[in-house]
Design a protein around this motif. Sequence first.
Motif, mmCIF file in Angstrom:
data_model
loop_
_atom_site.group_PDB
_atom_site.id
_atom_site.type_symbol
_atom_site.label_atom_id
_atom_site.label_comp_id
_atom_site.label_asym_id
_atom_site.label_seq_id
_atom_site.Cartn_x
_atom_site.Cartn_y
_atom_site.Cartn_z
ATOM 1 N N SER A 1 0.809 -1.222 0.000
ATOM 2 C CA SER A 1 0.000 0.000 0.000
ATOM 3 C C SER A 1 0.841 1.271 0.000
ATOM 4 O O SER A 1 0.295 2.366 0.146
ATOM 5 N N GLY B 1 -0.170 4.274 -2.064
ATOM 6 C CA GLY B 1 -1.551 4.717 -1.901
ATOM 7 C C GLY B 1 -1.741 6.215 -2.034
ATOM 8 O O GLY B 1 -2.832 6.688 -2.349
ATOM 9 N N CYS B 2 -0.685 6.991 -1.787
ATOM 10 C CA CYS B 2 -0.754 8.449 -1.923
ATOM 11 C C CYS B 2 0.022 8.931 -3.140
ATOM 12 O O CYS B 2 0.369 10.124 -3.241
ATOM 13 N N CYS C 1 -1.106 13.904 0.079
ATOM 14 C CA CYS C 1 -1.500 12.565 -0.357
ATOM 15 C C CYS C 1 -2.319 12.698 -1.625
ATOM 16 O O CYS C 1 -3.438 13.230 -1.594
ATOM 17 N N ASN C 2 -1.746 12.247 -2.745
ATOM 18 C CA ASN C 2 -2.380 12.414 -4.052
ATOM 19 C C ASN C 2 -2.696 13.885 -4.330
ATOM 20 O O ASN C 2 -3.720 14.224 -4.930
ATOM 21 N N PRO D 1 -7.080 13.313 1.488
ATOM 22 C CA PRO D 1 -7.503 12.727 0.214
ATOM 23 C C PRO D 1 -8.835 11.993 0.317
ATOM 24 O O PRO D 1 -9.276 11.606 1.404
ATOM 25 N N ALA E 1 -10.487 8.699 -0.071
ATOM 26 C CA ALA E 1 -9.983 7.323 -0.024
ATOM 27 C C ALA E 1 -10.807 6.419 -0.934
ATOM 28 O O ALA E 1 -11.678 5.664 -0.496
ATOM 29 N N THR F 1 -4.986 3.772 -0.388
ATOM 30 C CA THR F 1 -4.868 5.187 -0.025
ATOM 31 C C THR F 1 -5.174 5.392 1.449
ATOM 32 O O THR F 1 -4.469 6.134 2.153
ATOM 33 N N GLU G 1 -2.163 3.985 3.549
ATOM 34 C CA GLU G 1 -0.973 4.834 3.482
ATOM 35 C C GLU G 1 -1.204 6.177 4.173
ATOM 36 O O GLU G 1 -0.343 6.671 4.911
#
Length: 322
Positions: A33, A36-37, A44-45, A50, A52, A57, A60
């Motif tokens: 994982s 995940g970001c 995160c992303n 973020p 999820a 995501t 993480e």
Amino acid sequence: MGGNRRFAQYAWGVVAANVVVILWGAFVRATGSGAGCGDHWPLCNGEVIPRAEQIETLIEFSHRVTSGLALLAVVALLIWALRAFPKGHIVRKAAAASMALMILEALIGAALVLLQYVAFNISLGRAIWMAAHLVNTLLLLAALVLTAWWGQGGRILRLRGQGLIGWSLLLATVGMLVLSMSGAITALGDTLVITGGISPAEHALVATLVELRILHPIIAFVVGALVIGAAWIVIQRRTDGGAQRVGRLIIALYVAQLLIGSLNVALRAPVWLQLVHLAFTCAIWILLVVLAAQALASDEATKVGEQQHLANFGRSTSAQQL
């Protein structure tokens, strides 16, 4: 050396919290994982909080949140140490070392994300960074444990003139660090092959990681001899009851750890057992640091106690001979 009970309780709480973060980080790696970001950090992303949409995501992001809270906990620990203890006090120095290692821990974590050494990435660089990451993690735990130990009034270490006890503890400590690097590389191979389903026949590096797995149990037995030997030497040569109890506990935990490691291999490294294996590693490491703090304490009472013990032994031997 006087201690601060409330500070020590908080410091031990920080140690426990960091163990939880370590285990959750291992769960992130074991489940693949880590991406995940994406390759964003600290976002995160690209978002502060973020959406999820994938479980990876959520896993993480929760690890990043707990890591951030652990960082803030160490910041608070340092501030408290600076306020509660006088200038030059050993607790201040230990707390400062903890802060420096925590910052380095965060930077290594960020580098793993930015370099995309996460999820099922296959590269030599990832193996090296993961090994370094775990070594720094153990050093951070050691600094936090010593902060708590000295914060509750533990005596300062005296490294010179410790003879066999000093050398045995040094070898055991270095051995545990080497074993952790080996374990990190082995765990990476398990993640790529078992979780990621990557065949060793497809990638030369994965094949090498699989071939290197045999070295980890061999190193574990060698380091086990060092750790158990050091604990036994302390038990035999120190009269302090606390050190003797910690030594016996280390021996028991390491034997259990070898059994857990064997089961881990037999069951093909299920995630839950990997976490149990790592938890035992953390416990043994923490106890080894405590054992060293007790056995290498710079207190003349320790020497006096040993001299009295030897004198009593000599008198009893003479009486038996008579």
